[in-house]
Design an enzyme around this catalytic site. Structure first.
Site, PDB file in Angstrom:
ATOM      1  N   GLU A 152       0.883  -1.682  -0.001  1.00 23.53           N
ATOM      2  CA  GLU A 152      -0.266  -0.252   0.085  1.00 23.53           C
ATOM      3  C   GLU A 152       0.675   1.319  -0.102  1.00 23.53           C
ATOM      4  OE1 GLU A 152      -3.108  -0.306   2.423  1.00 23.53           O
ATOM      5  OE2 GLU A 152      -3.203  -2.021   2.245  1.00 23.53           O
ATOM      6  N   GLY A 153       2.027   0.937  -0.970  1.00 24.54           N
ATOM      7  CA  GLY A 153       2.819   2.398  -0.372  1.00 24.54           C
ATOM      8  C   GLY A 153       3.984   2.337  -1.402  1.00 24.54           C
TER       9      GLY A 153
END
Length: 403
Positions: A152-153
């Protein structure tokens, strides 16, 4: 994979005690040991969340299991000694459950600087959680059933090399292994999308929550996108047999948005499994939330096994905000405001006249059959699309006529 032919697969993330984190005073319903959730046949698969740091003390990764493993780490590392969980994991597997290790999460430190580092990390994961050998195995001799990527990043550098190297190790293993991912519903996913298009996964657990394309917007045909994921599975994914799961919050406190009640979700499940052959089942965030919410997981199971007739849904015009989110339900970044339009409200061109047809806009989500004008041409959307320029590399628009 995952009993995909009879559409009865239910999976619940375990490890982060989502209910306890959001309801700290209700200690009775805090997350229980994983063996507690294996006592019946409702949930089939448990991604253990999370391996949240790829490179911590001593160069080894670290896991965070909230209230389930308070033990200190192995000497010279940040990896907690959770070997007491090993027998529970093996008991769940003996009951026919699939248990994987989920990498990433919203607050983790994940990523690679290059392919060589990613390939070496595949060996590390193999040694710590699968069939390899290490003195720092957090679950002792228990051998998990695969790896889930909830990235997620950060950059997508190295993930294709990581999955490829992991596949090679698994191919020589003594058991069946699975590699899955948990992308968000906007397509393509910003952090794992390129990897999903480059190397085969067994399943994707699509997060239909905390985004403009959440389950709460399912009746807006412009916003929900099961058709987009089905098309991706059949025409883009290197594994054309990949299964697509509907990821859902298991209660209203599990996510900022996207939760729907059990009855509404049952309709969504039955429509999706009736229409899309890539449908594999349902992912819930998380097990603790499902159990505390009147056994939401049982309602999901009933919907999956009951089947159903497709019920027509009506499209509407809406404005929604696209965001990025964690599997755990916390919004991490706002992006664009998306004005959606319905197929029925889009005018059609007659002959070479494009009168009444709107000009393509990068801030509008279009569905299959929507028409726009762009650079003097009339274009028709092949499937759901957002911010894909007509005539661009995404190939989602067909050039119909000149205006």
């Amino acid at each position: 994979m995952y009993k995909s032919q009879d559409y009865t697969t239910k999976l619940g993330y375990w490890g982060q005690d989502s209910y306890g984190a959001n309801n700290p005073s209700d200690t009775t319903n805090w997350q229980q040991p994983i063996s507690y959730y294996c006592n019946d046949d409702t949930i089939d698969t448990f991604p253990i969340a999370f391996l949240d740091q790829f490179f911590a003390t001593g160069g080894l990764p670290s896991i965070n299991l909230a209230n389930s493993c308070p033990n200190p780490p192995f000497p010279g590392t940040s990896m907690p000694n959770c070997t007491f969980l090993g027998p529970d994991i093996e008991a769940c597997q003996a009951a026919g459950k699939i248990l994987t290790i989920s990498l990433g999460g919203a607050t983790g430190s994940a990523g690679f600087s290059n392919d060589s580092q990613a390939q070496a990390f595949a060996q590390t994961v193999w040694d710590l959680f699968l069939e390899g050998s290490s003195p720092d195995r957090p679950f002792g001799s228990a051998v998990l059933d695969g790896v889930d990527l909830d990235i997620e990043g950060g950059s997508q550098t190295g993930y294709t090399a990581f999955v490829t190297a992991l596949r090679t190790l698994m191919a020589n293993g003594r058991k069946q292994y699975y590699i899955t991912a948990a992308p968000q519903c906007p397509y393509p996913d910003a952090y794992i999308g390129t990897t999903l298009n480059a190397v085969g996964f067994d399943a994707v657990y699509v997060q239909f929550y905390n985004n403009y394309c959440g389950l709460n917007n399912y009746n807006n045909a412009n916003v929900s996108m099961p058709s987009t994921k089905d098309n991706w599975a059949k025409t883009v994914s290197p594994n054309r047999s990949i299964k697509v799961y509907i990821g859902a919050p298991a209660s209203s406190s599990a996510a900022g948005s996207g939760y729907v009640d059990a009855s509404t979700f049952a309709t969504i499940i039955q429509q999706t499994q009736s229409q899309y052959s890539s449908f594999g089942g349902v992912m819930l965030w998380d097990a603790s939330q499902a159990y505390a919410n009147s056994r939401y997981d049982k309602a999901v199971k009933n919907a999956l096994t009951a089947g159903g007739t497709v019920v027509a849904t009506s499209a509407s015009t809406s404005t929604a905000t696209a965001t990025t989110t964690s599997t755990g339900g916390s919004v991490t970044a706002a992006t664009v405001t998306t004005a959606t339009t319905t197929t029925s409200s889009t005018a059609s061109a007659t002959g070479t006249s494009c009168s009444g047809v709107s000009v393509w806009s990068s801030t509008v989500a279009y569905v299959s059959g929507s028409q726009v004008t762009y650079n003097g041409q009339l274009w028709t959307a092949k499937w759901w699309t957002y911010n894909d320029v007509p005539g661009g590399s995404a190939g989602v628009w067909s050039d119909t006529v000149s205006c």
